[in-house]
Motif scaffolding. Structure first.
Motif, mmCIF file in Angstrom:
data_model
loop_
_atom_site.group_PDB
_atom_site.id
_atom_site.type_symbol
_atom_site.label_atom_id
_atom_site.label_comp_id
_atom_site.label_asym_id
_atom_site.label_seq_id
_atom_site.Cartn_x
_atom_site.Cartn_y
_atom_site.Cartn_z
ATOM 1 N N ALA A 140 26.261 16.585 26.747
ATOM 2 C CA ALA A 140 25.107 17.423 27.079
ATOM 3 C C ALA A 140 24.838 17.316 28.584
ATOM 4 O O ALA A 140 25.133 16.288 29.188
ATOM 5 N N VAL A 194 12.695 36.188 23.532
ATOM 6 C CA VAL A 194 12.127 37.030 24.588
ATOM 7 C C VAL A 194 13.215 37.977 25.090
ATOM 8 O O VAL A 194 14.331 37.552 25.380
ATOM 9 N N LEU A 249 15.352 29.805 18.436
ATOM 10 C CA LEU A 249 15.939 29.156 17.252
ATOM 11 C C LEU A 249 14.850 28.830 16.216
ATOM 12 O O LEU A 249 13.661 28.907 16.521
ATOM 13 N N GLU A 290 8.166 19.254 26.999
ATOM 14 C CA GLU A 290 7.453 18.287 27.845
ATOM 15 C C GLU A 290 6.421 18.994 28.724
ATOM 16 O O GLU A 290 5.303 18.502 28.882
ATOM 17 N N GLY A 338 11.399 28.701 25.789
ATOM 18 C CA GLY A 338 12.460 27.692 25.655
ATOM 19 C C GLY A 338 11.887 26.407 25.070
ATOM 20 O O GLY A 338 11.052 25.757 25.687
HETATM 21 P P1 NAD Z 1 17.897 23.593 26.625
HETATM 22 O O1 NAD Z 1 19.164 24.298 26.799
HETATM 23 O O2 NAD Z 1 17.879 22.242 26.066
HETATM 24 O O3 NAD Z 1 16.912 24.473 25.736
HETATM 25 C C1 NAD Z 1 16.672 25.847 25.997
HETATM 26 C C2 NAD Z 1 16.063 26.489 24.781
HETATM 27 O O4 NAD Z 1 15.699 27.824 25.114
HETATM 28 C C3 NAD Z 1 17.030 26.575 23.602
HETATM 29 O O5 NAD Z 1 16.464 25.927 22.490
HETATM 30 C C4 NAD Z 1 17.212 28.079 23.392
HETATM 31 O O6 NAD Z 1 17.332 28.427 22.025
HETATM 32 C C5 NAD Z 1 15.945 28.654 23.983
HETATM 33 N N1 NAD Z 1 16.085 30.046 24.449
HETATM 34 C C6 NAD Z 1 17.124 30.569 25.154
HETATM 35 N N2 NAD Z 1 16.900 31.885 25.413
HETATM 36 C C7 NAD Z 1 15.707 32.205 24.853
HETATM 37 C C8 NAD Z 1 14.946 33.405 24.800
HETATM 38 N N3 NAD Z 1 15.348 34.533 25.381
HETATM 39 N N4 NAD Z 1 13.773 33.383 24.147
HETATM 40 C C9 NAD Z 1 13.325 32.236 23.577
HETATM 41 N N5 NAD Z 1 14.006 31.070 23.597
HETATM 42 C C10 NAD Z 1 15.181 31.046 24.233
HETATM 43 O O7 NAD Z 1 17.200 23.622 28.086
HETATM 44 P P2 NAD Z 1 16.248 22.590 28.824
HETATM 45 O O8 NAD Z 1 15.116 22.171 27.988
HETATM 46 O O9 NAD Z 1 15.944 23.238 30.133
HETATM 47 O O10 NAD Z 1 17.184 21.362 29.102
HETATM 48 C C11 NAD Z 1 18.354 21.459 29.901
HETATM 49 C C12 NAD Z 1 19.126 20.152 29.815
HETATM 50 O O11 NAD Z 1 18.368 19.098 30.413
HETATM 51 C C13 NAD Z 1 19.429 19.729 28.393
HETATM 52 O O12 NAD Z 1 20.682 19.152 28.329
HETATM 53 C C14 NAD Z 1 18.385 18.685 28.118
HETATM 54 O O13 NAD Z 1 18.829 17.710 27.194
HETATM 55 C C15 NAD Z 1 18.146 18.060 29.486
HETATM 56 N N6 NAD Z 1 16.756 17.582 29.544
HETATM 57 C C16 NAD Z 1 16.478 16.396 28.921
HETATM 58 C C17 NAD Z 1 15.171 15.940 28.896
HETATM 59 C C18 NAD Z 1 14.861 14.649 28.170
HETATM 60 O O14 NAD Z 1 15.770 13.968 27.745
HETATM 61 N N7 NAD Z 1 13.608 14.277 28.044
HETATM 62 C C19 NAD Z 1 14.147 16.678 29.491
HETATM 63 C C20 NAD Z 1 14.475 17.888 30.099
HETATM 64 C C21 NAD Z 1 15.782 18.332 30.101
#
Ligand code: NAD
Ligand code: FAD
Length: 478
Positions: free
Chosen positions: A337, A253, A221, A189, A182
């Motif tokens: 979001a 994956v 992606l 981070e 992901g």
């Molecule tokens: P996300 O939904 O932002 O990203 C998940 C990623 O996993 C996507 O890009 C997707 O394409 C990928 N993915 C999904 N299935 C997959 C697979 N089978 N194999 C490979 N890749 C795959 O999730 P997140 O990073 O956990 O964030 C969740 C929410 O929390 C979001 O809204 C995010 O903006 C927020 N968040 C923000 C911050 C920040 O602002 N610094 C930090 C952490 C989380």
């Protein structure tokens, strides 16, 4: 000190589910005098999630970003009831919530009902796995304190096991392969923090792992951090390359076993290839899924039948199809979001709304009483005086009643990408600023520090940063 008498039959009972960003921001600003407020959450603390990735390596200790819910509820004007329990079902018709004490110590009663007049659902979301086999059994998530602790221990376990006597070179390589699935901000981070840990401390303390320790980030992606601008995506990918973190984009994956993942990628010729990628630590960060409690509530409300990703709400955050249920944060779908920024603004909005609603009711009751007084008043001056009072109150009522719908104000996106660099997409008065680098990192640090829940948290986080810089991160496994 808050008064203890509860519940007051003349007041409505407002039940708030969860102690995360949405619910706590509501509680912070809510005037608790107006309602019998009951909070139900299995977590008796608020967690400052933006710094959670730092807890996986010990750069920050987890307790520094936790704020006990009791600590701030005790400062409320009128006591709020808090039950450490999980809501297992909301019965919409009966206006009752079923709650369960899921903790280790249980009393004679560990499940019961909580009635409500008004309900706020702020239970967040759970980790998405898309039903991919093996994820729940073998991967670590990164959402709660326990997840960060588990990862921290696993990293050390992998390192110590890799240098166990007579380990084969292939096994050493596997154990020291840290795979993150992901490429959203959580995955990015964490990968950055982990590589920092290796560069700053691990490699010095356990030199034997230097040649084999490797971090790989897998993303389905074509690029990581899709919510950031193209320039910052390129900057992140370049920085990861310099940090020697491998990014595998267009790689999905499909299956997870205890020792390897199976991933499908598209080659340059467009052909799909499936490969096995061995790992020692697997962190799964592929976003959010709807909690069963929320799914069940959705199924009880006909107006929610087309909603898939959570509770559809209107512009006042009222759950569509209901009159007395509101939703905030990751479990609410309002076209924003699922971020802490959105959740906390939604919570603050609801606090204002509820405070206004209580005032409206108060003025309306006064008005009713005055109208009765006016009817009974003799003609002449006395009656005119009452009439004037009524006019004043009507004016006040109009003022109180005018609360506009919820409007989200986006302050920008920030993410740490490792080696003391961060990326930021910030909206200034003059337009958008997309920036990356060490200055942005200082900005990231100060922004997150200022956003911490309390001064206590701020001090603890600062002390942790200084400690890690002076003595290195603590590599003991507990
Ligand atoms: P996300 O939904 O932002 O990203 C998940 C990623 O996993 C996507 O890009 C997707 O394409 C990928 N993915 C999904 N299935 C997959 C697979 N089978 N194999 C490979 N890749 C795959 O999730 P997140 O990073 O956990 O964030 C969740 C929410 O929390 C979001 O809204 C995010 O903006 C927020 N968040 C923000 C911050 C920040 O602002 N610094 C930090 C952490 C989380
Ligand atoms: P949460 O904060 O998840 O809180 C949900 C609450 O509900 C918890 O207290 C939970 O215990 C409780 N609960 C769960 N089930 C039940 C139940 N059945 N009954 C009662 N209570 C229940 N966003 C940003 O804007 N900036 C960032 O930098 C950022 N960094 C992040 C880093 C990480 C590692 C993660 C995981 C997320 C990050 N986010 C960030 C996203 C942000 O944390 C979420 O959007 C935010 O937590 C959502 O708030 P919430 O109140 O909806 O849910």
């Amino acid at each position: 000190p808050a008064e203890q008498a509860m519940p007051d039959p003349s007041k409505k009972t407002l039940v708030i589910l969860g102690t995360g960003w949405g619910s706590v921001s509501l509680l912070k600003k809510l005037d608790t005098e107006n309602y019998n407020v009951v909070v139900v959450s299995p977590r008796n603390y608020f967690l400052f999630t933006p710094l959670l990735p730092s807890c996986t390596t010990g750069a920050i200790e987890h307790r520094s970003i936790m704020e006990p819910i009791r600590n701030f509820l005790r400062h409320k004007k009128v006591a709020v009831k808090y039950y450490e329990a999980e809501a297992t079902k909301v019965d919409y018709e009966k206006k009752v919530i079923y709650v369960n004490d899921e903790s280790e110590v249980k009393g004679e009663i560990s499940s019961t009902e909580v009635p409500f007049d008004m309900l706020v659902v702020g239970v967040g979301a759970e980790n998405a796995t898309f039903g991919i086999p093996g994820v729940r059994e073998h991967a670590c998530f990164l959402k709660e304190v326990g997840d960060a602790q588990k990862i921290r221990n696993r990293i050390m376990d992998c390192c110590e096991t890799a240098i166990f006597k007579d380990q084969s070179p292939d096994e050493v390589k596997r154990l020291l392969h840290m795979v993150v699935v992901g490429g959203g901000p959580t995955g990015v981070e964490f990968a950055g923090e982990l590589q920092d840990f290796f560069q700053d401390d691990l490699k010095k303390w356990i030199p034997d792992i230097t040649d084999s320790f490797h971090v790989t980030l897998v993303e389905a992606l074509p690029n990581v951090l899709p919510m950031f601008s193209k320039q910052l995506i390129d900057y992140t990918e370049k920085t990861f390359k310099e940090e020697t973190i491998t990014i595998r984009t267009k790689t999905m994956v499909k299956n997870v076993t205890d020792k390897y993942i199976e991933a499908e990628s598209t080659g340059p010729d467009g052909r799909k290839v499936v490969e096995k990628i061995p790992y020692g630590l697997l962190v799964w960060a592929t976003g959010n899924a709807v909690r069963p409690l929320v799914k069940d509530l959705m199924s009880q409300i006909p107006a929610q039948k087309d909603s898939r990703r959570g509770l559809a709400v209107n512009e006042y955050l009222v759950v569509k199809g209901t009159e007395n249920i509101w939703a905030v944060g990751d479990c609410a779908i309002a076209n924003y979001a699922p971020t802490a920024q959105v959740a906390s603004q939604e919570g603050a909005f609801l606090a204002r709304l509820f405070n206004q609603m209580a005032k409206t009711e108060e003025v309306e009751t006064e008005l009713k009483a005055l109208s009765e007084k006016q009817e009974k008043a003799p003609n002449g001056e006395a009656r005119n005086a009452v009439l004037n009072e009524i006019k004043e109150l009507q004016k006040r009522l109009r003022r109180v009643k005018t609360i506009g719908p919820f409007e989200y104000s986006h302050q920008g996106s920030l993410a740490y990408i490792g080696s003391e660099k961060a990326v930021a997409d910030i909206s200034w008065l003059t337009g958008n600023l997309a920036t990356g680098g060490s200055l942005t990192y200082l900005f990231w640090r100060s922004a997150y520090l200022s956003m911490c829940f309390s001064t206590r948290n701020r001090v603890l986080v600062c002390v942790d940063w200084v400690k890690a810089k002076m003595f290195g991160r603590d590599v003991s496994r507990v």
